[in-house]
Scaffold this motif. Structure first.
Motif, PDB file in Angstrom:
ATOM      1  N   VAL A  12      50.192  33.339  62.936  1.00  0.00           N
ATOM      2  CA  VAL A  12      51.196  34.374  63.194  1.00  0.00           C
ATOM      3  C   VAL A  12      51.254  34.670  64.689  1.00  0.00           C
ATOM      4  O   VAL A  12      50.232  35.018  65.301  1.00  0.00           O
ATOM      5  CB  VAL A  12      50.873  35.673  62.442  1.00  0.00           C
ATOM      6  CG1 VAL A  12      51.923  36.736  62.747  1.00  0.00           C
ATOM      7  CG2 VAL A  12      50.786  35.415  60.942  1.00  0.00           C
ATOM      8  N   ALA A  13      52.432  34.554  65.268  1.00  0.00           N
ATOM      9  CA  ALA A  13      52.651  34.918  66.667  1.00  0.00           C
ATOM     10  C   ALA A  13      53.289  36.299  66.725  1.00  0.00           C
ATOM     11  O   ALA A  13      54.303  36.548  66.075  1.00  0.00           O
ATOM     12  CB  ALA A  13      53.544  33.893  67.351  1.00  0.00           C
ATOM     13  N   LEU A  14      52.683  37.206  67.496  1.00  0.00           N
ATOM     14  CA  LEU A  14      53.240  38.529  67.741  1.00  0.00           C
ATOM     15  C   LEU A  14      53.867  38.503  69.127  1.00  0.00           C
ATOM     16  O   LEU A  14      53.163  38.357  70.133  1.00  0.00           O
ATOM     17  CB  LEU A  14      52.154  39.599  67.661  1.00  0.00           C
ATOM     18  CG  LEU A  14      51.471  39.738  66.290  1.00  0.00           C
ATOM     19  CD1 LEU A  14      50.209  40.583  66.404  1.00  0.00           C
ATOM     20  CD2 LEU A  14      52.421  40.350  65.289  1.00  0.00           C
ATOM     21  N   LEU A  15      55.184  38.620  69.174  1.00  0.00           N
ATOM     22  CA  LEU A  15      55.902  38.483  70.440  1.00  0.00           C
ATOM     23  C   LEU A  15      55.867  39.795  71.214  1.00  0.00           C
ATOM     24  O   LEU A  15      56.311  40.838  70.722  1.00  0.00           O
ATOM     25  CB  LEU A  15      57.348  38.067  70.171  1.00  0.00           C
ATOM     26  CG  LEU A  15      58.241  37.910  71.405  1.00  0.00           C
ATOM     27  CD1 LEU A  15      57.696  36.814  72.331  1.00  0.00           C
ATOM     28  CD2 LEU A  15      59.682  37.604  70.994  1.00  0.00           C
ATOM     29  N   GLY A  61      34.109  38.063  55.336  1.00  0.00           N
ATOM     30  CA  GLY A  61      34.687  36.882  54.729  1.00  0.00           C
ATOM     31  C   GLY A  61      35.389  36.027  55.763  1.00  0.00           C
ATOM     32  O   GLY A  61      35.459  36.362  56.953  1.00  0.00           O
ATOM     33  N   GLU A  62      35.932  34.930  55.312  1.00  0.00           N
ATOM     34  CA  GLU A  62      36.672  34.037  56.203  1.00  0.00           C
ATOM     35  C   GLU A  62      38.069  34.602  56.420  1.00  0.00           C
ATOM     36  O   GLU A  62      38.813  34.837  55.467  1.00  0.00           O
ATOM     37  CB  GLU A  62      36.776  32.646  55.585  1.00  0.00           C
ATOM     38  CG  GLU A  62      37.436  31.612  56.471  1.00  0.00           C
ATOM     39  CD  GLU A  62      36.617  31.281  57.708  1.00  0.00           C
ATOM     40  OE1 GLU A  62      37.226  30.843  58.712  1.00  0.00           O
ATOM     41  OE2 GLU A  62      35.379  31.446  57.669  1.00  0.00           O
ATOM     42  N   PRO A  63      38.466  34.857  57.673  1.00  0.00           N
ATOM     43  CA  PRO A  63      39.813  35.362  57.915  1.00  0.00           C
ATOM     44  C   PRO A  63      40.869  34.390  57.390  1.00  0.00           C
ATOM     45  O   PRO A  63      40.733  33.174  57.526  1.00  0.00           O
ATOM     46  CB  PRO A  63      39.883  35.474  59.442  1.00  0.00           C
ATOM     47  CG  PRO A  63      38.463  35.548  59.887  1.00  0.00           C
ATOM     48  CD  PRO A  63      37.694  34.703  58.916  1.00  0.00           C
ATOM     49  N   LEU A  64      41.914  34.947  56.785  1.00  0.00           N
ATOM     50  CA  LEU A  64      42.971  34.126  56.218  1.00  0.00           C
ATOM     51  C   LEU A  64      44.188  34.027  57.130  1.00  0.00           C
ATOM     52  O   LEU A  64      45.077  33.206  56.897  1.00  0.00           O
ATOM     53  CB  LEU A  64      43.392  34.695  54.860  1.00  0.00           C
ATOM     54  CG  LEU A  64      42.282  34.770  53.800  1.00  0.00           C
ATOM     55  CD1 LEU A  64      42.806  35.436  52.535  1.00  0.00           C
ATOM     56  CD2 LEU A  64      41.747  33.375  53.495  1.00  0.00           C
ATOM     57  N   ILE A  65      44.234  34.895  58.137  1.00  0.00           N
ATOM     58  CA  ILE A  65      45.364  34.922  59.061  1.00  0.00           C
ATOM     59  C   ILE A  65      44.842  34.861  60.489  1.00  0.00           C
ATOM     60  O   ILE A  65      43.870  35.542  60.832  1.00  0.00           O
ATOM     61  CB  ILE A  65      46.213  36.197  58.871  1.00  0.00           C
ATOM     62  CG1 ILE A  65      46.785  36.251  57.458  1.00  0.00           C
ATOM     63  CG2 ILE A  65      47.343  36.259  59.912  1.00  0.00           C
ATOM     64  CD1 ILE A  65      47.605  37.496  57.170  1.00  0.00           C
ATOM     65  N   HIS A  66      45.476  34.055  61.297  1.00  0.00           N
ATOM     66  CA  HIS A  66      45.146  33.982  62.723  1.00  0.00           C
ATOM     67  C   HIS A  66      46.314  34.565  63.528  1.00  0.00           C
ATOM     68  O   HIS A  66      47.287  33.876  63.784  1.00  0.00           O
ATOM     69  CB  HIS A  66      44.901  32.534  63.154  1.00  0.00           C
ATOM     70  CG  HIS A  66      44.564  32.399  64.607  1.00  0.00           C
ATOM     71  ND1 HIS A  66      44.444  31.182  65.227  1.00  0.00           N
ATOM     72  CD2 HIS A  66      44.325  33.326  65.579  1.00  0.00           C
ATOM     73  CE1 HIS A  66      44.161  31.348  66.499  1.00  0.00           C
ATOM     74  NE2 HIS A  66      44.089  32.651  66.729  1.00  0.00           N
ATOM     75  N   PRO A  67      46.232  35.869  63.879  1.00  0.00           N
ATOM     76  CA  PRO A  67      47.289  36.443  64.702  1.00  0.00           C
ATOM     77  C   PRO A  67      47.048  36.130  66.167  1.00  0.00           C
ATOM     78  O   PRO A  67      45.908  35.992  66.608  1.00  0.00           O
ATOM     79  CB  PRO A  67      47.152  37.952  64.434  1.00  0.00           C
ATOM     80  CG  PRO A  67      45.698  38.140  64.156  1.00  0.00           C
ATOM     81  CD  PRO A  67      45.216  36.869  63.499  1.00  0.00           C
ATOM     82  N   MET A  68      48.117  36.004  66.915  1.00  0.00           N
ATOM     83  CA  MET A  68      48.001  35.763  68.364  1.00  0.00           C
ATOM     84  C   MET A  68      49.149  36.475  69.071  1.00  0.00           C
ATOM     85  O   MET A  68      50.262  36.565  68.542  1.00  0.00           O
ATOM     86  CB  MET A  68      48.026  34.259  68.654  1.00  0.00           C
ATOM     87  CG  MET A  68      49.316  33.562  68.245  1.00  0.00           C
ATOM     88  SD  MET A  68      49.187  31.762  68.160  1.00  0.00           S
ATOM     89  CE  MET A  68      48.427  31.566  66.553  1.00  0.00           C
ATOM     90  N   ILE A  69      48.868  36.994  70.238  1.00  0.00           N
ATOM     91  CA  ILE A  69      49.892  37.685  71.017  1.00  0.00           C
ATOM     92  C   ILE A  69      50.452  36.698  72.031  1.00  0.00           C
ATOM     93  O   ILE A  69      49.705  36.055  72.777  1.00  0.00           O
ATOM     94  CB  ILE A  69      49.315  38.917  71.723  1.00  0.00           C
ATOM     95  CG1 ILE A  69      48.789  39.916  70.683  1.00  0.00           C
ATOM     96  CG2 ILE A  69      50.371  39.574  72.607  1.00  0.00           C
ATOM     97  CD1 ILE A  69      48.080  41.111  71.288  1.00  0.00           C
TER      98      ILE A  69
END
Length: 351
Positions: A10-13, A46-54
Motif C-alpha cells: 500500500v502506497a500512501l501518497l 504476528g506476521e504483518p499482512l500489509i506493508h504500508p509506505m509513504i
C-alpha cells in the motif's frame, strides 16, 4: 498481492497539503494488520499482512500544514509495485482550487490506475483523483463542506454529499467522505483484501466502531457484478433483480446451462461465495435498507426480501450482521435521520 510480495503493498501518497494525523493514522492501522492481534492475544507479534509506505513526488521531507514533518520512504519514481494507493485528506479551503498544483502526482495516479492498482481516498483526498480525471463519469463523495465546490469545479463527477463511502470504477475507486472517514476506509480496505474477520480484529484493537459504515458497504461491494466469467455475470445480473424469488439458485443453474456441480464451482471462483451465500448477502443488504428507510415490521421485511420464515431471517441476520434486525433498525434508522438533519442544517439557505 503485488508481484514478488506476499503482503498487501500500500502506497500512501503525501503532498504538502496532506494532514499528518490521517496519513500516519492510516499507516499505523494498516501496518498493525496481522501483527498486533497476535501480540495482544498470544504475547508474540504476528506476521504483518500489509506493508504500508509513504511516497511523495521527490521522496524528500514534507512539512505538513500543522507543522509536523512527513518523512516519505520513496519517491514516485522509486516506489515499488503496489496493490493499492491511498490519498489521505488535504488541508485546503473549500473554495481553494488545486488545479495544476500536483502534475507529477496526478500523472503517477493515472499510471498506477492503468496498471491495475486500486485507488482510495479519505475526505478531500478525492479532489486529487478528480484533478486526475479518474472520477469523470463516476460517483464520488467528499466532506459535505467541499461537496458543492467539488461538483462545480469537476462537473463530470457525480458528487454525493450524504454518502460516507462510495465505490466506483467497477470497485477500483473507493472514497471516504467525512473527516474521520479514514477509520472506516482503512477497515473497509482490510476487509476487501484480507477478509472481514481481519478487519474486525483491527477494529477491536483500535476501538473503532466498524458498524458505522464498514459492514454495509462491504457486503454491497462483494456483490458487485463480476466481468471475468460471462455466464456467472449474467446470473449475477439476473439475481440482483430476482433475489426474492423462490429457489433462485436453481433458476441460476438453469440459466447458466451448466451442470449444478460446474455452476457451483464457477460461481464460487468468480465471486468468492457459494450461490446460496450470495443470495443471502443480497437479501440481507436489501433488508438493511428496508429496516433503515421504512416502518415495515421485521416479518414484513423478511417477506419482502424472500424469506417466508421470519424466525429464520432473524437468526440469519444476527449471525451475519452481529445484531438483531430490531437492534439494527434502532441504531441505523436513527443514525440516518440524524445525518439527514445535519446535512439539512449545513445546506445554504435557498434564495
Amino acid at each position: 498481492m503485488a508481484d514478488g510480495h506476499d503482503k498487501l503493498m500500500v502506497a500512501l501518497l503525501a503532498v504538502p497539503e496532506s494532514t499528518a494525523s490521517t496519513l500516519y493514522g492510516m499507516y499505523d492501522m494498516l501496518g498493525s494488520t496481522g501483527r498486533d492481534w497476535e501480540l495482544f492475544v498470544n504475547g508474540v507479534p504476528g506476521e504483518p499482512l500489509i506493508h504500508p509506505m509513504i511516497v511523495s513526488a521527490d521522496g524528500r521531507r514534507i512539512r505538513s500544514p500543522s507543522g509536523l514533518a512527513i518523512e516519505p520512504e520513496y519517491s514516485l519514481a522509486d516506489c515499488p509495485d503496489v496493490d493499492l494507493v491511498a490519498v489521505p485528506d488535504l488541508m485546503v479551503a473549500p473554495d481553494e482550487d488545486i488545479a495544476g498544483r500536483h502534475p507529477a502526482e496526478v500523472a503517477w495516479l493515472r499510471e498506477r490506475y492503468a496498471s491495475g492498482a486500486l485507488l482510495a481516498t479519505a475526505c478531500t483526498g478525492s479532489m486529487i483523483l478528480a484533478e486526475a480525471g479518474l472520477l469523470d463519469g463516476q460517483d464520488a463523495t467528499v466532506h459535505w463542506a467541499y461537496s458543492d465546490a467539488m461538483a462545480a469545479r469537476y462537473p463530470a463527477v457525480r458528487v454525493h454529499r450524504n454518502r460516507a463511502l462510495v465505490i466506483s470504477g467497477e470497485g477500483r475507486l473507493i472514497l471516504g467522505g467525512g473527516g474521520t472517514a479514514w477509520h472506516d476506509l482503512a477497515l473497509f480496505l482490510i476487509a476487501r483484501f484480507l477478509g472481514v474477520e481481519e478487519a474486525m480484529r483491527v477494529a477491536r484493537l483500535h476501538l473503532v466502531d466498524w458498524h458505522h459504515i464498514g459492514q454495509q458497504p462491504f457486503a454491497a461491494f462483494v456483490c458487485r457484478r463480476q466481468t471475468g466469467d460471462a455466464v456467472i455475470a449474467d446470473c449475477q445480473e439476473w439475481i440482483a433483480q430476482h433475489y426474492d424469488q423462490d429457489a433462485p439458485v436453481a433458476e441460476m443453474v438453469r440459466r447458466s446451462g451448466l451442470s449444478e456441480r460446474s455452476f457451483m464451482r464457477r460461481f464460487a471462483r468468480a465471486t468468492g461465495m457459494s450461490p446460496l451465500e450470495y443470495v443471502h448477502t443480497l437479501r440481507l443488504e436489501e433488508s438493511k435498507q428496508l429496516l433503515e428507510t421504512t416502518d415495515l415490521s421485521v416479518e414484513a421485511v423478511a417477506n419482502e426480501v424472500g424469506y417466508e420464515d421470519a424466525s429464520f431471517f432473524g437468526r440469519l441476520f444476527r449471525r451475519k450482521v452481529g445484531i438483531t434486525p430490531t437492534q439494527y433498525r434502532r441504531r441505523f434508522a436513527t443514525l440516518r435521520k440524524a445525518l439527514a438533519q445535519q446535512q439539512g442544517e449545513q445546506a445554504p439557505p435557498s434564495s
